[in-house]
Design an enzyme around this catalytic site. Structure first.
Site, PDB file in Angstrom:
ATOM      1  CD  GLU A   1       2.486  -5.548  -2.517  1.00  0.00           C
ATOM      2  OE1 GLU A   1       2.435  -6.084  -3.543  1.00  0.00           O
ATOM      3  OE2 GLU A   1       1.863  -4.461  -2.259  1.00  0.00           O
TER       4      GLU A   1
ATOM      5  CE  LYS B   1      -7.376  -6.777  -6.245  1.00  0.00           C
ATOM      6  NZ  LYS B   1      -7.689  -5.532  -6.467  1.00  0.00           N
TER       7      LYS B   1
HETATM    8  P1  IDP Z   1      -4.187  -0.854  -7.432  1.00  0.00           P
HETATM    9  O1  IDP Z   1      -4.494  -2.178  -7.244  1.00  0.00           O
HETATM   10  O2  IDP Z   1      -4.186  -0.255  -8.927  1.00  0.00           O
HETATM   11  O3  IDP Z   1      -2.662  -0.825  -6.996  1.00  0.00           O
HETATM   12  P2  IDP Z   1      -4.701   0.824  -5.104  1.00  0.00           P
HETATM   13  O4  IDP Z   1      -5.082   2.241  -5.202  1.00  0.00           O
HETATM   14  O5  IDP Z   1      -3.521   0.435  -4.427  1.00  0.00           O
HETATM   15  O6  IDP Z   1      -4.960   0.430  -6.628  1.00  0.00           O
HETATM   16  O7  IDP Z   1      -5.900   0.161  -4.589  1.00  0.00           O
HETATM   17  C1  IDP Z   1      -6.071  -1.123  -4.305  1.00  0.00           C
HETATM   18  C2  IDP Z   1      -7.382  -1.798  -4.280  1.00  0.00           C
HETATM   19  O8  IDP Z   1      -8.519  -1.054  -3.596  1.00  0.00           O
HETATM   20  C3  IDP Z   1      -7.898  -1.689  -5.864  1.00  0.00           C
HETATM   21  O9  IDP Z   1      -7.160  -2.601  -6.659  1.00  0.00           O
HETATM   22  C4  IDP Z   1      -9.422  -1.728  -5.617  1.00  0.00           C
HETATM   23  O10 IDP Z   1      -9.732  -3.115  -5.558  1.00  0.00           O
HETATM   24  C5  IDP Z   1      -9.378  -1.058  -4.567  1.00  0.00           C
HETATM   25  N1  IDP Z   1     -10.246   0.523  -4.694  1.00  0.00           N
HETATM   26  C6  IDP Z   1      -9.088   1.458  -4.952  1.00  0.00           C
HETATM   27  N2  IDP Z   1      -9.768   2.418  -5.119  1.00  0.00           N
HETATM   28  C7  IDP Z   1     -11.114   2.135  -5.006  1.00  0.00           C
HETATM   29  C8  IDP Z   1     -12.341   2.974  -5.127  1.00  0.00           C
HETATM   30  O11 IDP Z   1     -12.380   4.193  -5.293  1.00  0.00           O
HETATM   31  N3  IDP Z   1     -13.739   2.228  -4.932  1.00  0.00           N
HETATM   32  C9  IDP Z   1     -13.538   0.921  -4.678  1.00  0.00           C
HETATM   33  N4  IDP Z   1     -12.416   0.352  -4.650  1.00  0.00           N
HETATM   34  C10 IDP Z   1     -11.191   0.768  -4.852  1.00  0.00           C
END
Ligand code: IDP
Ligand code: MG
Length: 154
Positions: A126, A9
């Protein structure tokens, strides 16, 4: 054997962590079968993060993911999806275990350095989202026999 998608990222690129992160995957024994730099846009991010589109932090997540180009990688190995998720660590960098990439490089729930596919089904979807078929190279390095024992390769 399977292939998983990783995105380095903007938080990785802008801190200059790209080399260290790629090194971790290579020393683990994962094979880089595809890698390129690209600038993400809203269209691809709305698709990629469709499960989060209604969350209040979504506009900030979009901005964060477009803050610089990213590097996308296709990593190949046995149980690659699970192995890479374990190396990635918990979503929030403050909660991610030391030794994981997020645990060692981040302090945030959003600015958490990498994306990694969470299931083999999502990895397939993906990889198609970010790579053209000809950008993924179907090769096996000669070192493979020193990475796995024969039955692990079946
Ligand atoms: P992951 O990346 O661990 O699979 P996901 O729940 O799929 O987690 O979320 C995708 C991305 O969205 C995360 O990697 C993070 O960058 C962002 N994200 C997830 N939850 C939050 C939050 O509560 N606050 C801010 N950003 C979040
Ligand atoms: Mg996810």
């Amino acid at each position: 054997m399977e292939t998983t998608l990783v995105i380095l990222k903007p938080s990785a690129l802008l801190h200059g962590y790209v080399g260290q992160i790629i090194q971790r995957f290579q020393q683990k024994g994962l094979v880089i079968r595809g890698m390129k730099m690209m600038q993400l846009n809203e269209a691809i991010l709305n698709e990629h993060y469709a499960h989060l589109i209604d969350r209040p932090f979504f506009p900030n997540l979009l901005k964060s993911m477009m803050a610089s180009p990213v590097i996308v990688m296709a990593l190949w190995g046995k149980d690659a999806v699970e192995v890479v998720r374990m190396m990635t660590g918990a979503t929030n960098g403050r909660k991610a275990a030391p030794g994981t990439i997020r645990g060692d490089f981040s302090m945030s729930g959003q600015e958490n350095i990498i994306h990694a596919s969470d299931t083999t089904e999502n990895a397939e979807i993906e990889l198609k989202r970010f790579f053209k078929p000809e950008e993924i190279f179907d090769f096996v390095p000669t070192s493979i026999k020193y990475t796995y024992e024969p039955t692990e390769l079946l």
